[in-house]
Design a protein around this motif. Structure first.
Motif, PDB file in Angstrom:
ATOM      1  N   ALA A   1       0.729  -0.778   0.497  1.00 14.41           N
ATOM      2  CA  ALA A   1      -0.327   0.084  -0.382  1.00 14.41           C
ATOM      3  C   ALA A   1       0.542   1.074   0.085  1.00 14.41           C
ATOM      4  O   ALA A   1       0.185   1.993  -0.826  1.00 14.41           O
ATOM      5  CB  ALA A   1      -0.864  -0.043   1.275  1.00 14.41           C
ATOM      6  N   ASP A   2       1.731   1.191   1.101  1.00 11.25           N
ATOM      7  CA  ASP A   2       2.750   2.655   1.127  1.00 11.25           C
ATOM      8  C   ASP A   2       3.579   2.631  -0.323  1.00 11.25           C
ATOM      9  O   ASP A   2       4.070   3.532  -0.627  1.00 11.25           O
ATOM     10  CB  ASP A   2       4.476   2.469   2.294  1.00 11.25           C
ATOM     11  N   ASN A   3       3.744   1.704  -1.486  1.00 13.34           N
ATOM     12  CA  ASN A   3       4.707   1.389  -2.063  1.00 13.34           C
ATOM     13  C   ASN A   3       3.948   1.717  -3.466  1.00 13.34           C
ATOM     14  O   ASN A   3       3.897   2.768  -3.976  1.00 13.34           O
ATOM     15  CB  ASN A   3       5.258   0.068  -2.262  1.00 13.34           C
ATOM     16  N   ASP A   4       2.006   1.689  -3.226  1.00 14.49           N
ATOM     17  CA  ASP A   4       1.431   2.331  -4.225  1.00 14.49           C
ATOM     18  C   ASP A   4       0.839   3.423  -3.922  1.00 14.49           C
ATOM     19  O   ASP A   4       1.327   4.627  -5.535  1.00 14.49           O
ATOM     20  CB  ASP A   4       0.154   1.182  -4.560  1.00 14.49           C
ATOM     21  N   ALA A   5       0.969   4.185  -3.574  1.00 17.31           N
ATOM     22  CA  ALA A   5       1.061   5.329  -2.644  1.00 17.31           C
ATOM     23  C   ALA A   5       2.231   6.103  -3.099  1.00 17.31           C
ATOM     24  O   ALA A   5       1.833   7.114  -4.097  1.00 17.31           O
ATOM     25  CB  ALA A   5       0.739   4.913  -1.569  1.00 17.31           C
ATOM     26  N   ARG A   6       3.484   5.928  -3.021  1.00 15.88           N
ATOM     27  CA  ARG A   6       4.279   6.353  -3.681  1.00 15.88           C
ATOM     28  C   ARG A   6       4.922   6.853  -5.188  1.00 15.88           C
ATOM     29  O   ARG A   6       5.000   7.776  -5.385  1.00 15.88           O
ATOM     30  CB  ARG A   6       5.450   6.217  -2.625  1.00 15.88           C
ATOM     31  N   TYR A   7       4.075   5.077  -5.860  1.00 21.77           N
ATOM     32  CA  TYR A   7       4.141   4.750  -7.058  1.00 21.77           C
ATOM     33  C   TYR A   7       3.607   6.448  -7.913  1.00 21.77           C
ATOM     34  O   TYR A   7       3.561   7.112  -8.494  1.00 21.77           O
ATOM     35  CB  TYR A   7       4.151   3.723  -7.681  1.00 21.77           C
ATOM     36  N   LYS A   8       2.177   6.567  -7.006  1.00 19.56           N
ATOM     37  CA  LYS A   8       0.840   7.764  -7.310  1.00 19.56           C
ATOM     38  C   LYS A   8       1.533   9.088  -7.501  1.00 19.56           C
ATOM     39  O   LYS A   8       1.376   9.684  -8.356  1.00 19.56           O
ATOM     40  CB  LYS A   8      -0.231   7.315  -6.714  1.00 19.56           C
ATOM     41  N   GLU A   9       2.133   9.185  -6.102  1.00 15.87           N
ATOM     42  CA  GLU A   9       2.740  10.625  -5.699  1.00 15.87           C
ATOM     43  C   GLU A   9       3.990  10.924  -6.540  1.00 15.87           C
ATOM     44  O   GLU A   9       3.641  12.153  -7.326  1.00 15.87           O
ATOM     45  CB  GLU A   9       3.414  10.686  -4.758  1.00 15.87           C
ATOM     46  N   ILE A  10       5.074   9.215  -7.426  1.00 17.23           N
ATOM     47  CA  ILE A  10       6.322  10.127  -8.160  1.00 17.23           C
ATOM     48  C   ILE A  10       5.236  10.563  -9.806  1.00 17.23           C
ATOM     49  O   ILE A  10       5.496  11.658 -10.493  1.00 17.23           O
ATOM     50  CB  ILE A  10       6.366   8.975  -8.286  1.00 17.23           C
ATOM     51  N   VAL A  11       3.890   9.492 -10.681  1.00 14.12           N
ATOM     52  CA  VAL A  11       3.982   9.970 -11.254  1.00 14.12           C
ATOM     53  C   VAL A  11       2.705  11.050 -11.311  1.00 14.12           C
ATOM     54  O   VAL A  11       2.824  12.309 -12.384  1.00 14.12           O
ATOM     55  CB  VAL A  11       2.519   8.363 -11.405  1.00 14.12           C
ATOM     56  N   THR A  12       2.475  11.209 -10.543  1.00 11.98           N
ATOM     57  CA  THR A  12       1.566  12.969 -10.413  1.00 11.98           C
ATOM     58  C   THR A  12       2.830  13.842 -10.357  1.00 11.98           C
ATOM     59  O   THR A  12       2.124  15.067 -10.271  1.00 11.98           O
ATOM     60  CB  THR A  12       0.755  12.862  -9.165  1.00 11.98           C
ATOM     61  N   SER A  13       3.244  13.590  -9.980  1.00 11.70           N
ATOM     62  CA  SER A  13       4.945  14.968  -9.632  1.00 11.70           C
ATOM     63  C   SER A  13       4.804  15.148 -10.964  1.00 11.70           C
ATOM     64  O   SER A  13       5.916  15.784 -11.142  1.00 11.70           O
ATOM     65  CB  SER A  13       5.571  14.762  -8.182  1.00 11.70           C
ATOM     66  N   VAL A  14       5.473  14.244 -11.803  1.00 10.02           N
ATOM     67  CA  VAL A  14       5.843  14.406 -13.380  1.00 10.02           C
ATOM     68  C   VAL A  14       5.215  15.451 -13.703  1.00 10.02           C
ATOM     69  O   VAL A  14       4.039  14.957 -14.158  1.00 10.02           O
ATOM     70  CB  VAL A  14       5.960  12.845 -13.509  1.00 10.02           C
ATOM     71  N   ASP A  15       5.667  16.666 -15.051  1.00 15.27           N
ATOM     72  CA  ASP A  15       4.570  17.950 -15.418  1.00 15.27           C
ATOM     73  C   ASP A  15       5.571  17.218 -16.791  1.00 15.27           C
ATOM     74  O   ASP A  15       6.250  17.108 -17.252  1.00 15.27           O
ATOM     75  CB  ASP A  15       5.183  19.174 -15.046  1.00 15.27           C
ATOM     76  N   LEU A  16       4.444  15.797 -17.620  1.00 12.96           N
ATOM     77  CA  LEU A  16       5.485  16.110 -18.931  1.00 12.96           C
ATOM     78  C   LEU A  16       5.071  16.624 -20.097  1.00 12.96           C
ATOM     79  O   LEU A  16       5.584  16.976 -20.872  1.00 12.96           O
ATOM     80  CB  LEU A  16       4.061  14.723 -19.414  1.00 12.96           C
ATOM     81  N   GLU A  17       4.112  17.853 -19.910  1.00 13.02           N
ATOM     82  CA  GLU A  17       4.096  19.270 -20.539  1.00 13.02           C
ATOM     83  C   GLU A  17       5.543  20.128 -20.035  1.00 13.02           C
ATOM     84  O   GLU A  17       6.368  20.443 -21.153  1.00 13.02           O
ATOM     85  CB  GLU A  17       2.855  19.958 -20.416  1.00 13.02           C
ATOM     86  N   TYR A  18       6.261  19.534 -19.385  1.00 13.69           N
ATOM     87  CA  TYR A  18       7.509  20.725 -18.703  1.00 13.69           C
ATOM     88  C   TYR A  18       8.623  19.599 -19.510  1.00 13.69           C
ATOM     89  O   TYR A  18       9.443  20.438 -19.947  1.00 13.69           O
ATOM     90  CB  TYR A  18       7.817  20.694 -17.304  1.00 13.69           C
ATOM     91  N   ILE A  19       8.728  18.923 -19.172  1.00 12.58           N
ATOM     92  CA  ILE A  19       9.349  17.834 -20.342  1.00 12.58           C
ATOM     93  C   ILE A  19       9.698  18.469 -21.615  1.00 12.58           C
ATOM     94  O   ILE A  19      10.376  17.706 -21.893  1.00 12.58           O
ATOM     95  CB  ILE A  19       9.443  16.548 -19.711  1.00 12.58           C
ATOM     96  N   LYS A  20       8.795  18.436 -21.970  1.00 17.59           N
ATOM     97  CA  LYS A  20       8.134  17.705 -23.889  1.00 17.59           C
ATOM     98  C   LYS A  20       8.622  19.571 -24.316  1.00 17.59           C
ATOM     99  O   LYS A  20       9.081  19.522 -25.345  1.00 17.59           O
ATOM    100  CB  LYS A  20       6.617  18.478 -23.697  1.00 17.59           C
ATOM    101  N   ASP A  21       8.412  20.921 -23.116  1.00 17.27           N
ATOM    102  CA  ASP A  21       9.336  21.905 -23.591  1.00 17.27           C
ATOM    103  C   ASP A  21      10.476  22.396 -23.113  1.00 17.27           C
ATOM    104  O   ASP A  21      10.993  22.749 -24.179  1.00 17.27           O
ATOM    105  CB  ASP A  21       8.310  23.027 -22.104  1.00 17.27           C
ATOM    106  N   VAL A  22      10.911  21.702 -22.670  1.00 17.94           N
ATOM    107  CA  VAL A  22      12.781  21.749 -22.033  1.00 17.94           C
ATOM    108  C   VAL A  22      13.522  20.614 -23.200  1.00 17.94           C
ATOM    109  O   VAL A  22      14.390  21.383 -24.337  1.00 17.94           O
ATOM    110  CB  VAL A  22      12.968  21.233 -20.519  1.00 17.94           C
ATOM    111  N   ALA A  23      12.638  19.786 -23.652  1.00 19.90           N
ATOM    112  CA  ALA A  23      13.221  18.400 -24.496  1.00 19.90           C
ATOM    113  C   ALA A  23      13.264  19.576 -26.262  1.00 19.90           C
ATOM    114  O   ALA A  23      14.475  19.373 -26.881  1.00 19.90           O
ATOM    115  CB  ALA A  23      12.821  16.999 -24.963  1.00 19.90           C
ATOM    116  N   ILE A  24      12.194  19.947 -26.649  1.00 23.90           N
ATOM    117  CA  ILE A  24      12.201  20.786 -27.869  1.00 23.90           C
ATOM    118  C   ILE A  24      12.526  21.938 -27.906  1.00 23.90           C
ATOM    119  O   ILE A  24      13.626  22.933 -28.391  1.00 23.90           O
ATOM    120  CB  ILE A  24      10.550  21.098 -27.988  1.00 23.90           C
ATOM    121  N   ASN A  25      12.328  23.132 -26.890  1.00 22.48           N
ATOM    122  CA  ASN A  25      12.850  24.355 -26.214  1.00 22.48           C
ATOM    123  C   ASN A  25      14.644  24.786 -26.260  1.00 22.48           C
ATOM    124  O   ASN A  25      15.850  25.324 -27.307  1.00 22.48           O
ATOM    125  CB  ASN A  25      12.681  25.122 -25.720  1.00 22.48           C
TER     126      ASN A  25
END
Length: 157
Positions: free
Chosen positions: A102-126
């Motif tokens: 349960a702790d592992n699943d909660a931390r995984y969801k926390e990590i997944v929600t903390s990553v901003d894919l739009e920010y990563i795409k913007d840094v990679a392109i620009n």
């Protein structure tokens, strides 16, 4: 009763003599019954003597049997105690495993929600100058009903 005698030759005979009584023969059933009773009494007496006179070997044998049964009973109780203790340990470990999952699943969801894919795409392109792949750069492979593909050589350009 008066006894009267008469003389017949040289022998004197008694008048009205009573027949001699034969001693009564005991009835066969009574004899068999008495013999049966006697055998029973003798058997009972032998059994009593046998019960009173237990030999030392027999007493030692019975004592050894009692000790063996007691040892088996103690071992059985110890084994049951060990099994119940192990079952408790397994239940505690399963509970701990469920908590960790349960702790592992909660931390995984926390990590997944903390990553901003739009920010990563913007840094990679620009900032890094990356581009989307063109149709000429894409190579398609067919896979035969398997979930994976082995690569034995370089991919052609």
């Amino acid at each position: 009763m008066s006894r009267t005698y008469y003389v017949n030759g040289s022998a004197v005979r008694e008048l009205e003599t009573q027949p001699l009584r034969r001693p009564e023969r005991p009835d066969r059933r009574k004899i068999e019954e008495e013999q049966r009773k006697k055998r029973r009494r003798n058997a009972a007496r032998r059994n009593r003597e046998r019960e009173l006179g237990m030999s030392k070997g027999y007493v030692l044998f019975l004592s050894a049997c009692v000790v063996a049964v007691a040892i088996c009973a103690v071992n059985l109780i110890q084994m049951q105690s060990q099994v119940s203790q192990r079952m408790k340990n397994i239940a505690a470990m399963e509970s701990q495993l469920n908590d960790m999952k349960a702790d592992n699943d909660a931390r995984y969801k926390e990590i997944v929600t903390s990553v901003d894919l739009e920010y990563i795409k913007d840094v990679a392109i620009n900032q890094l100058g990356m581009n989307y792949a063109t149709a000429e750069q894409l190579i398609y492979f067919t896979v035969d009903n398997q979930n994976f593909m082995d690569q034995y050589g370089d991919i052609p350009e």
